[in-house]
Design an enzyme around this catalytic site. Structure first.
Site, PDB file in Angstrom:
ATOM      1  N   ARG A 159      -5.144   0.598  -8.375  1.00  7.64           N
ATOM      2  CA  ARG A 159      -3.875   0.210  -7.767  1.00  7.64           C
ATOM      3  C   ARG A 159      -3.777  -1.314  -7.750  1.00  7.64           C
ATOM      4  O   ARG A 159      -4.310  -1.981  -6.853  1.00  7.64           O
ATOM      5  CB  ARG A 159      -3.761   0.814  -6.368  1.00  7.64           C
ATOM      6  N   HIS A 198      -0.206  12.824  -6.659  1.00 11.32           N
ATOM      7  CA  HIS A 198      -0.594  11.877  -5.613  1.00 11.32           C
ATOM      8  C   HIS A 198       0.396  10.714  -5.531  1.00 11.32           C
ATOM      9  O   HIS A 198       0.024   9.563  -5.298  1.00 11.32           O
ATOM     10  CB  HIS A 198      -2.008  11.346  -5.840  1.00 11.32           C
ATOM     11  N   TYR A 256       0.833  -1.202   0.000  1.00 10.57           N
ATOM     12  CA  TYR A 256       0.000   0.000   0.000  1.00 10.57           C
ATOM     13  C   TYR A 256       0.871   1.257   0.000  1.00 10.57           C
ATOM     14  O   TYR A 256       0.588   2.224  -0.725  1.00 10.57           O
ATOM     15  CB  TYR A 256      -0.943   0.009   1.203  1.00 10.57           C
ATOM     16  N   ARG A 263      -0.213   7.607  -7.700  1.00 17.19           N
ATOM     17  CA  ARG A 263      -1.202   6.643  -7.219  1.00 17.19           C
ATOM     18  C   ARG A 263      -2.598   6.879  -7.810  1.00 17.19           C
ATOM     19  O   ARG A 263      -3.529   6.173  -7.472  1.00 17.19           O
ATOM     20  CB  ARG A 263      -1.285   6.713  -5.692  1.00 17.19           C
ATOM     21  N   SER A 278      -3.087  12.994   7.647  1.00 14.09           N
ATOM     22  CA  SER A 278      -4.002  12.497   6.636  1.00 14.09           C
ATOM     23  C   SER A 278      -5.413  12.398   7.199  1.00 14.09           C
ATOM     24  O   SER A 278      -5.615  11.973   8.342  1.00 14.09           O
ATOM     25  CB  SER A 278      -3.549  11.117   6.145  1.00 14.09           C
ATOM     26  N   GLN A 291      -5.264  17.509   6.455  1.00 18.55           N
ATOM     27  CA  GLN A 291      -5.691  17.238   5.090  1.00 18.55           C
ATOM     28  C   GLN A 291      -7.211  17.134   5.009  1.00 18.55           C
ATOM     29  O   GLN A 291      -7.844  16.463   5.820  1.00 18.55           O
ATOM     30  CB  GLN A 291      -5.078  15.931   4.598  1.00 18.55           C
ATOM     31  N   THR A 327      -7.006  18.341  -0.546  1.00 21.29           N
ATOM     32  CA  THR A 327      -6.507  17.427  -1.575  1.00 21.29           C
ATOM     33  C   THR A 327      -7.609  17.183  -2.601  1.00 21.29           C
ATOM     34  O   THR A 327      -8.679  16.686  -2.262  1.00 21.29           O
ATOM     35  CB  THR A 327      -6.039  16.112  -0.946  1.00 21.29           C
ATOM     36  N   TYR A 334     -10.414  16.040   2.504  1.00 20.93           N
ATOM     37  CA  TYR A 334     -11.060  15.511   1.304  1.00 20.93           C
ATOM     38  C   TYR A 334     -12.511  15.963   1.351  1.00 20.93           C
ATOM     39  O   TYR A 334     -13.125  15.999   2.422  1.00 20.93           O
ATOM     40  CB  TYR A 334     -11.009  13.988   1.266  1.00 20.93           C
ATOM     41  N   LYS A 392      -3.877  20.761  -2.847  1.00 18.76           N
ATOM     42  CA  LYS A 392      -2.912  19.705  -3.159  1.00 18.76           C
ATOM     43  C   LYS A 392      -3.430  18.839  -4.306  1.00 18.76           C
ATOM     44  O   LYS A 392      -4.558  18.353  -4.259  1.00 18.76           O
ATOM     45  CB  LYS A 392      -2.655  18.827  -1.933  1.00 18.76           C
TER      46      LYS A 392
END
Length: 383
Positions: free
Chosen positions: A164, A279, A24, A282, A106, A127, A155, A129, A255
């Site tokens: 992924r 990122h 990860y 990713r 995060s 951060q 972000t 989202y 970001k």
């Protein structure tokens, strides 16, 4: 094995962590082309060596968003760091504070902002989202403000998770069935140091900041990506910055910018900073590296806001290269995640010390005594 470089920390983390968590951290999306470009394009940049310059005094500090940093580095938001070491976000934040650099928590961290603030003795950057549930977001930002987080890192390059493949193969995502569950359990049992440190003594294993919003069993980390896919708001536009500014009265850093037009939009939207970032390779594979996107974006916004960069930074040399191409500072992600996985706070502190020493060497041998003077004059652009 004694770690001398970020690649050494990576190897130590690979040995210590169960495969699902190492992959990860380590992996990117699709064929990982952009992940490789982030590192390769930084390596390809040539610095201009200078000699017989007075380097008796070096100033590696920078001031940004009202904070003075001992070097132009911040610890980027990395999800689930509490699964790499016991209460890992707290350990990393303590190392960052001791080094005189910011730690950005995060939104998908195991520890929440209150625990990190209490454990490290200083509030982290936070951060954000954008979630569909704005009521919950308002409550979340109120909690973050209450503990004193000084900067919001919004972000914007994850409206949905990238493809992924490593996470699928490791069993981190998708349905793996009984055999996959048994393989994952065996992977944990064959890493006894991690089992004792994290699995036994590092609980609770929840997404601390958003645990109340995560469906499933109290926000456990294994619900992470499926919850993201359901709850991240894919309808967000620059107009939503009005809501963010109304809800947050401190500096806002955008970001996930790779395009100069988006950078100019960030200025118009009232951001105080932006991070040139893909990122960590990713999300959308095949896009350009962060370092190759940096100069055009820095030129586009000038002094209208602070420009940072992340992606591929593995040494103090890389930091100086980014500074030379217009970055105010670098956010490092995998570098500190590897170190944390290798041995917790002590290894993160050691890695940051190495990064600073490498930066000092680079400054001396390029004749740059003060980072305020770092510019394209430090780069060797001639054949």
């Amino acid at each position: 094995m004694r770690a001398a470089s970020v690649s050494d920390y990576r190897e130590l983390a690979r040995r210590r962590l169960p495969k699902i968590f190492f992959e990860y951290i380590d992996g990117g999306s699709y064929a990982e082309v952009t992940l490789k470009r982030n590192v390769a394009d930084l390596e390809a940049i040539a610095l201009r060596q200078r000699v017989m310059c007075d380097m008796s005094s070096l100033d590696m500090s920078v001031t940004t968003l009202g904070q003075t940093l001992s070097m132009p580095v911040a610890l980027a938001p990395v999800g689930m760091a509490g699964m790499y070491a016991r209460r890992g976000e707290v350990q990393a934040a303590r190392a960052a504070k001791a080094a005189g650099v910011p730690f950005c928590l995060s939104a998908m961290g195991v520890c929440d902002a209150g625990e990190v603030t209490a454990g490290a003795g200083t509030p982290p950057w936070y951060q954000l989202y954008m979630l569909k549930d704005r009521g919950y977001m308002r409550e979340l930002l109120a909690r973050v403000k209450a503990v004193g987080c000084p900067v919001l890192v919004f972000t914007v390059d994850l409206p949905m998770p990238g493809a992924r493949y490593r996470d699928v193969r490791s069993g981190f995502t998708g349905s793996s069935g009984i055999s996959g569950t048994l393989n994952t359990a065996w992977d944990g049992l064959t890493h006894p140091q991690w089992m004792w440190d994290v699995w036994t003594n590092g609980r609770p294993h929840t997404l601390g900041s958003v645990a109340g919003a995560v469906s499933g069993k109290h926000g456990r980390v294994t619900d992470f990506l499926s919850w993201v896919a359901r709850n991240f708001d894919r309808s967000v536009t620059w107009k939503d910055m009005d809501w963010v500014r109304e809800t947050w009265d401190g500096p806002i850093v955008i970001k996930g910018v790779l395009d100069a037009e988006d950078a100019r939009s960030a200025v118009k939207a009232g951001a105080q900073g932006l991070v040139v970032s893909n990122h960590g390779g990713r999300q959308l594979d095949g896009v350009k590296s962060s370092i190759s996107a940096l100069p055009r974006i820095a030129d586009a916004v000038g002094s209208d806001l602070e420009v940072y960069m992340d992606g591929g930074v593995r040494s103090g040399l890389d930091v100086l290269k980014a500074m030379s191409l217009g970055a105010k500072a670098c956010l490092i992600g995998r570098a500190w995640a590897y170190a944390l996985g290798a041995g917790g706070e002590a290894q993160v502190a050691k890695m940051l010390g190495t990064l600073k020493s490498e930066l000092a060497v680079a400054m001396v041998l390029t004749g740059c005594a003060n980072l305020r003077d770092a510019g394209r004059n430090l780069l060797d652009t001639h054949d």
